[in-house]
Design a protein around this motif. Structure first.
Motif, PDB file in Angstrom:
ATOM      1  N   ALA A   1      -2.425  -9.736   1.815  1.00 55.08           N
ATOM      2  CA  ALA A   1      -1.483  -8.682   1.413  1.00 55.08           C
ATOM      3  C   ALA A   1      -0.475  -9.218   0.412  1.00 55.08           C
ATOM      4  O   ALA A   1      -0.093  -8.528  -0.539  1.00 55.08           O
ATOM      5  N   ARG A   2      -0.042 -10.442   0.620  1.00 49.73           N
ATOM      6  CA  ARG A   2       0.917 -11.064  -0.304  1.00 49.73           C
ATOM      7  C   ARG A   2       0.291 -11.226  -1.683  1.00 49.73           C
ATOM      8  O   ARG A   2       0.950 -11.045  -2.711  1.00 49.73           O
ATOM      9  N   GLU A   3      -0.994 -11.544  -1.708  1.00 54.26           N
ATOM     10  CA  GLU A   3      -1.678 -11.744  -2.987  1.00 54.26           C
ATOM     11  C   GLU A   3      -1.926 -10.435  -3.719  1.00 54.26           C
ATOM     12  O   GLU A   3      -1.839 -10.381  -4.951  1.00 54.26           O
TER      13      GLU A   3
ATOM     14  N   ALA B   1       0.847  -1.196   0.000  1.00 57.62           N
ATOM     15  CA  ALA B   1       0.000   0.000   0.000  1.00 57.62           C
ATOM     16  C   ALA B   1       0.875   1.236   0.000  1.00 57.62           C
ATOM     17  O   ALA B   1       2.039   1.194   0.412  1.00 57.62           O
ATOM     18  N   THR B   2       0.316   2.346  -0.459  1.00 56.51           N
ATOM     19  CA  THR B   2       1.011   3.634  -0.439  1.00 56.51           C
ATOM     20  C   THR B   2       0.048   4.727   0.004  1.00 56.51           C
ATOM     21  O   THR B   2      -1.166   4.561  -0.050  1.00 56.51           O
ATOM     22  N   GLN B   3       0.616   5.835   0.436  1.00 61.19           N
ATOM     23  CA  GLN B   3      -0.178   7.035   0.696  1.00 61.19           C
ATOM     24  C   GLN B   3       0.583   8.225   0.173  1.00 61.19           C
ATOM     25  O   GLN B   3       1.774   8.389   0.467  1.00 61.19           O
TER      26      GLN B   3
ATOM     27  N   LEU C   1       0.633   0.895   8.157  1.00 58.41           N
ATOM     28  CA  LEU C   1       1.033  -0.419   8.649  1.00 58.41           C
ATOM     29  C   LEU C   1      -0.061  -1.038   9.512  1.00 58.41           C
ATOM     30  O   LEU C   1      -0.439  -2.206   9.309  1.00 58.41           O
ATOM     31  N   ILE C   2      -0.568  -0.289  10.484  1.00 60.00           N
ATOM     32  CA  ILE C   2      -1.600  -0.817  11.380  1.00 60.00           C
ATOM     33  C   ILE C   2      -2.840  -1.207  10.577  1.00 60.00           C
ATOM     34  O   ILE C   2      -3.472  -2.239  10.851  1.00 60.00           O
ATOM     35  N   ARG C   3      -3.164  -0.409   9.587  1.00 58.39           N
ATOM     36  CA  ARG C   3      -4.334  -0.723   8.750  1.00 58.39           C
ATOM     37  C   ARG C   3      -4.147  -2.012   7.976  1.00 58.39           C
ATOM     38  O   ARG C   3      -5.089  -2.789   7.790  1.00 58.39           O
ATOM     39  N   GLU C   4      -2.919  -2.259   7.538  1.00 56.59           N
ATOM     40  CA  GLU C   4      -2.663  -3.407   6.672  1.00 56.59           C
ATOM     41  C   GLU C   4      -2.258  -4.673   7.421  1.00 56.59           C
ATOM     42  O   GLU C   4      -2.178  -5.740   6.813  1.00 56.59           O
ATOM     43  N   LEU C   5      -2.002  -4.587   8.711  1.00 59.03           N
ATOM     44  CA  LEU C   5      -1.578  -5.781   9.452  1.00 59.03           C
ATOM     45  C   LEU C   5      -2.539  -6.961   9.313  1.00 59.03           C
ATOM     46  O   LEU C   5      -2.089  -8.102   9.118  1.00 59.03           O
ATOM     47  N   PRO C   6      -3.858  -6.758   9.407  1.00 57.91           N
ATOM     48  CA  PRO C   6      -4.756  -7.914   9.235  1.00 57.91           C
ATOM     49  C   PRO C   6      -4.573  -8.625   7.898  1.00 57.91           C
ATOM     50  O   PRO C   6      -4.594  -9.859   7.835  1.00 57.91           O
ATOM     51  N   SER C   7      -4.365  -7.848   6.825  1.00 57.88           N
ATOM     52  CA  SER C   7      -4.191  -8.472   5.514  1.00 57.88           C
ATOM     53  C   SER C   7      -2.836  -9.174   5.409  1.00 57.88           C
ATOM     54  O   SER C   7      -2.708 -10.169   4.683  1.00 57.88           O
ATOM     55  N   ILE C   8      -1.846  -8.670   6.117  1.00 59.97           N
ATOM     56  CA  ILE C   8      -0.546  -9.344   6.132  1.00 59.97           C
ATOM     57  C   ILE C   8      -0.672 -10.676   6.854  1.00 59.97           C
ATOM     58  O   ILE C   8      -0.163 -11.707   6.398  1.00 59.97           O
ATOM     59  N   PHE C   9      -1.385 -10.682   7.969  1.00 59.54           N
ATOM     60  CA  PHE C   9      -1.519 -11.901   8.756  1.00 59.54           C
ATOM     61  C   PHE C   9      -2.435 -12.938   8.103  1.00 59.54           C
ATOM     62  O   PHE C   9      -2.257 -14.135   8.327  1.00 59.54           O
TER      63      PHE C   9
END
Length: 275
Positions: A229-231, A190-192, A217-225
């Motif tokens: 996010a990898r997909e 992700a970017t901002q 980072l905090i927003r994307e942590l669920p998708s990483i776990f």
């Protein structure tokens, strides 16, 4: 070689150091994913603060299991041996010194052995300033992600903010990307984007971008776990990559026979003057 931070401090039962004193036991009881943060300068403390705040939530799925930072170094005029800003802040927040690692290199065998023992599921880098070898990157099951203060693939390297201001960019941003062996070249999660104030200095812009990056980072942590996010991560277009090497001493002067816009852009880096 300094492997772990050596210091003496009081520890209370409610401090993070007591909570994290036995990572394996804590994992079994709470089933929280161990996360390790790597960083060094003051902006790294912004990320640690965001992680600690998020991990304290009753619904958090992770905990900050350890800190990895640069060894103590002689800084300022007195050349006193001092800890990195991240190490100091971690201690202030109650981390046990045994959970603050200061390897000379991220590939040191003893350090990697200690890291493996923590069984981290995710590593996060925030201005760590040390190359991560493959044997490090192979340890965390969800990989390593980096908060980089530029819109990758632009300004890969050690001085993305300073180089962006030097170039007079009107907008920049922060990227959250998986770490690979190539310099800042991993897939982007992700970017901002932000607009650049004409009068902002590099330290202020850097701090702003790390605040934005921490929230990202905090927003994307669920998708990483959960693996999504990898997909969804997008590979970078290497053909558009630009480099942002560290500012050298010869570049830290202002020559007043240069055009005004060049001096203005260099001034945003808080450089020395030369008349």
């Amino acid at each position: 070689m300094i492997r772990r931070l050596l210091c003496v401090q009081n520890q209370s039962a409610s401090s993070p150091s007591s909570l994290f004193s036995s990572t394996s036991t804590n994992n079994n009881n709470n089933k929280k994913k161990p996360v390790v943060l790597l960083g060094a300068p003051q902006v790294s403390t912004i990320v640690l603060d965001a992680l600690l705040t998020a991990s304290a939530s009753p619904h958090s799925s992770f905990e900050v299991a350890a800190i990895v930072t640069q060894p103590a170094a002689r800084r300022d005029r007195g050349k006193k041996l001092t800890l990195s800003p991240l190490a100091n802040y971690a201690l202030e927040r109650g981390f046990s010194s045994h959970l603050i690692f200061t390897p000379q290199r991220a590939g040191d065998d003893t350090f990697l052995s200690d890291l493996k023992a923590l069984q981290p599921q995710l590593c996060i880098t925030a201005a760590y300033g040390n190359i991560l070898p493959t044997k490090f990157l192979d340890i965390p099951s969800f990989g390593t992600v980096n908060i980089h203060p530029s819109l990758l693939p632009f300004y890969r390297g050690a001085a993305p903010v300073q180089r962006a201001l030097q170039d007079g960019v009107k907008q920049t941003g922060v990227s959250l990307a998986f770490t690979v062996r190539a310099l800042d070249a991993g897939p982007i999660i992700a970017t901002q984007t932000i607009q650049v104030d004409d009068h902002i200095k590099a330290p202020d812009l850097l701090e702003l971008l790390f605040h934005k990056g921490s929230k990202l980072l905090i927003r994307e942590l669920p998708s990483i776990f959960d693996g999504s996010a990898r997909e969804k991560a997008q590979p970078q277009d290497d053909s558009k990559a630009t480099l942002a090497p560290k500012i050298g001493p010869d570049e830290s002067w202002l020559f007043f026979d240069q055009e005004a816009f060049v001096l203005h852009n260099k001034g945003g880096q808080d450089l020395e003057r030369r008349f």
